[in-house]
Design a protein around this motif. Structure first.
Motif, PDB file in Angstrom:
ATOM      1  N   TYR A 126       0.860  -1.138   0.093  1.00 13.20           N
ATOM      2  CA  TYR A 126      -0.069  -0.025  -0.056  1.00 13.20           C
ATOM      3  C   TYR A 126       0.923   1.409  -0.006  1.00 13.20           C
ATOM      4  N   PHE A 127       0.350   2.148  -0.825  1.00 10.33           N
ATOM      5  CA  PHE A 127       1.283   3.335  -1.066  1.00 10.33           C
ATOM      6  C   PHE A 127       0.382   4.644  -0.897  1.00 10.33           C
ATOM      7  N   CYS A 128       0.732   5.474   0.055  1.00  8.26           N
ATOM      8  CA  CYS A 128      -0.148   6.579   0.271  1.00  8.26           C
ATOM      9  C   CYS A 128       0.770   8.023   0.196  1.00  8.26           C
ATOM     10  N   LYS A 129       0.217   9.241  -0.274  1.00  6.54           N
ATOM     11  CA  LYS A 129       0.734  10.375  -0.179  1.00  6.54           C
ATOM     12  C   LYS A 129       0.058  11.171   0.860  1.00  6.54           C
ATOM     13  N   MET A 130       0.960  11.845   1.554  1.00  2.00           N
ATOM     14  CA  MET A 130       0.395  12.517   2.683  1.00  2.00           C
ATOM     15  C   MET A 130      -0.136  13.964   2.444  1.00  2.00           C
ATOM     16  N   ASP A 131      -1.219  14.478   3.106  1.00  3.95           N
ATOM     17  CA  ASP A 131      -1.566  15.806   2.950  1.00  3.95           C
ATOM     18  C   ASP A 131      -1.534  16.258   4.398  1.00  3.95           C
ATOM     19  N   PHE A 132      -0.367  16.827   5.014  1.00  2.91           N
ATOM     20  CA  PHE A 132      -0.370  17.182   6.103  1.00  2.91           C
ATOM     21  C   PHE A 132      -1.289  18.423   6.511  1.00  2.91           C
ATOM     22  N   GLU A 133      -1.612  19.341   5.466  1.00  3.86           N
ATOM     23  CA  GLU A 133      -2.364  20.381   5.643  1.00  3.86           C
ATOM     24  C   GLU A 133      -3.726  20.088   6.097  1.00  3.86           C
ATOM     25  N   ASN A 134      -4.300  18.899   5.496  1.00  2.00           N
ATOM     26  CA  ASN A 134      -5.783  18.435   5.915  1.00  2.00           C
ATOM     27  C   ASN A 134      -5.687  17.226   6.961  1.00  2.00           C
ATOM     28  N   LYS A 135      -4.503  16.695   7.262  1.00  3.79           N
ATOM     29  CA  LYS A 135      -4.376  15.708   8.134  1.00  3.79           C
ATOM     30  C   LYS A 135      -4.970  14.542   7.678  1.00  3.79           C
ATOM     31  N   LYS A 136      -4.637  14.077   6.263  1.00  6.69           N
ATOM     32  CA  LYS A 136      -5.083  12.857   5.775  1.00  6.69           C
ATOM     33  C   LYS A 136      -3.868  12.374   4.820  1.00  6.69           C
ATOM     34  N   TYR A 137      -4.403  11.272   4.123  1.00  7.53           N
ATOM     35  CA  TYR A 137      -3.401  10.868   3.309  1.00  7.53           C
ATOM     36  C   TYR A 137      -4.341  10.022   1.803  1.00  7.53           C
ATOM     37  N   THR A 138      -3.824  10.010   0.822  1.00  2.00           N
ATOM     38  CA  THR A 138      -4.401   9.522  -0.253  1.00  2.00           C
ATOM     39  C   THR A 138      -3.679   8.332  -0.822  1.00  2.00           C
ATOM     40  N   PHE A 139      -4.456   7.137  -1.033  1.00  4.25           N
ATOM     41  CA  PHE A 139      -3.875   5.925  -1.578  1.00  4.25           C
ATOM     42  C   PHE A 139      -3.452   6.211  -3.062  1.00  4.25           C
ATOM     43  N   LEU A 140      -2.190   5.641  -3.238  1.00  6.56           N
ATOM     44  CA  LEU A 140      -1.720   5.578  -4.791  1.00  6.56           C
ATOM     45  C   LEU A 140      -1.593   4.290  -5.303  1.00  6.56           C
ATOM     46  N   GLU A 141      -1.540   4.128  -6.603  1.00  2.91           N
ATOM     47  CA  GLU A 141      -1.437   2.918  -7.332  1.00  2.91           C
ATOM     48  C   GLU A 141       0.023   2.450  -7.228  1.00  2.91           C
ATOM     49  N   GLU A 142       1.046   3.446  -7.157  1.00  6.37           N
ATOM     50  CA  GLU A 142       2.367   3.421  -7.317  1.00  6.37           C
ATOM     51  C   GLU A 142       3.241   4.317  -6.537  1.00  6.37           C
ATOM     52  N   LEU A 143       4.331   4.071  -5.884  1.00  5.69           N
ATOM     53  CA  LEU A 143       5.304   5.023  -5.561  1.00  5.69           C
ATOM     54  C   LEU A 143       6.057   5.844  -6.678  1.00  5.69           C
ATOM     55  N   PRO A 144       6.220   6.969  -6.466  1.00  5.34           N
ATOM     56  CA  PRO A 144       6.957   7.965  -7.491  1.00  5.34           C
ATOM     57  C   PRO A 144       8.163   7.393  -7.572  1.00  5.34           C
ATOM     58  N   GLU A 145       9.130   7.399  -8.977  1.00  6.41           N
ATOM     59  CA  GLU A 145      10.477   7.217  -9.132  1.00  6.41           C
ATOM     60  C   GLU A 145      11.374   8.223  -8.499  1.00  6.41           C
ATOM     61  N   PHE A 146      12.542   7.995  -8.043  1.00 10.66           N
ATOM     62  CA  PHE A 146      13.496   9.195  -7.545  1.00 10.66           C
ATOM     63  C   PHE A 146      13.450  10.187  -8.674  1.00 10.66           C
ATOM     64  N   GLU A 147      13.483  11.300  -7.996  1.00  8.14           N
ATOM     65  CA  GLU A 147      13.700  12.553  -8.870  1.00  8.14           C
ATOM     66  C   GLU A 147      14.721  13.311  -8.425  1.00  8.14           C
ATOM     67  N   LYS A 148      15.848  13.679  -9.199  1.00  8.07           N
ATOM     68  CA  LYS A 148      16.998  14.483  -8.808  1.00  8.07           C
ATOM     69  C   LYS A 148      16.598  15.774  -8.515  1.00  8.07           C
TER      70      LYS A 148
END
Length: 148
Positions: A126-148
């Motif tokens: 399970y992968f989630c992206k945090m939304d600290f402003e709204n104190k919640k998280y959204t589920f994602l299909e995939e994790l993002p790849e590394f970005e320089k």
């Protein structure tokens, strides 16, 4: 060890005091192979080989303080600026991932403030992206790849 829901990776093993140990390329030492360690090592390989995260940004099994208690995170990835990008919680394959598991990683993340969370037992991820402003998280299909 059982087959996990990851690509097939090669690992180094050795026998240590009648137990099998697996080489952890982040900690640079052999670790006794438990079901949870098997998952953790697959996660590390997945992050390096599939998601292209540099080894130097990955940290494994470190102590943190959460509400005054000593806890250990499984895997974290740092950003180049030193902030946390990803927090990973690993469970053994026989452990079901429940709301309690998400509550545990959320508690850790109140202290760590990672942008992304990953929870896995090696079979289900399970992968989630945090939304600290709204104190919640959204589920994602995939994790993002590394970005320089």
């Amino acid at each position: 060890m059982q087959k996990l829901n990851f690509p097939v990776y090669s690992f180094r093993f050795k026998n240590s005091e009648n137990k099998v140990a697996i080489f952890d390329e982040i900690r640079k030492k052999f670790i006794i192979l438990t079901p949870e360690e098997w998952v953790r090592q697959h996660v590390v390989k997945f992050l390096i080989e599939e998601k292209k995260y540099p080894k130097s940004y990955i940290n494994v099994e470190k102590l943190i303080k959460v509400n005054g208690l000593n806890k250990r995170y499984d895997v974290v990835i740092f950003q180049p600026n030193g902030l946390l990008s990803l927090l990973v919680e690993c469970k053994a394959p026989e452990i079901k991932i429940t709301q309690t598991t998400f509550d545990q990683i959320a508690r850790y993340n109140m202290t760590l403030k990672a942008d992304y969370l990953m929870v896995t037992n090696g079979l289900n991820h399970y992968f989630c992206k945090m939304d600290f402003e709204n104190k919640k998280y959204t589920f994602l299909e995939e994790l993002p790849e590394f970005e320089k």
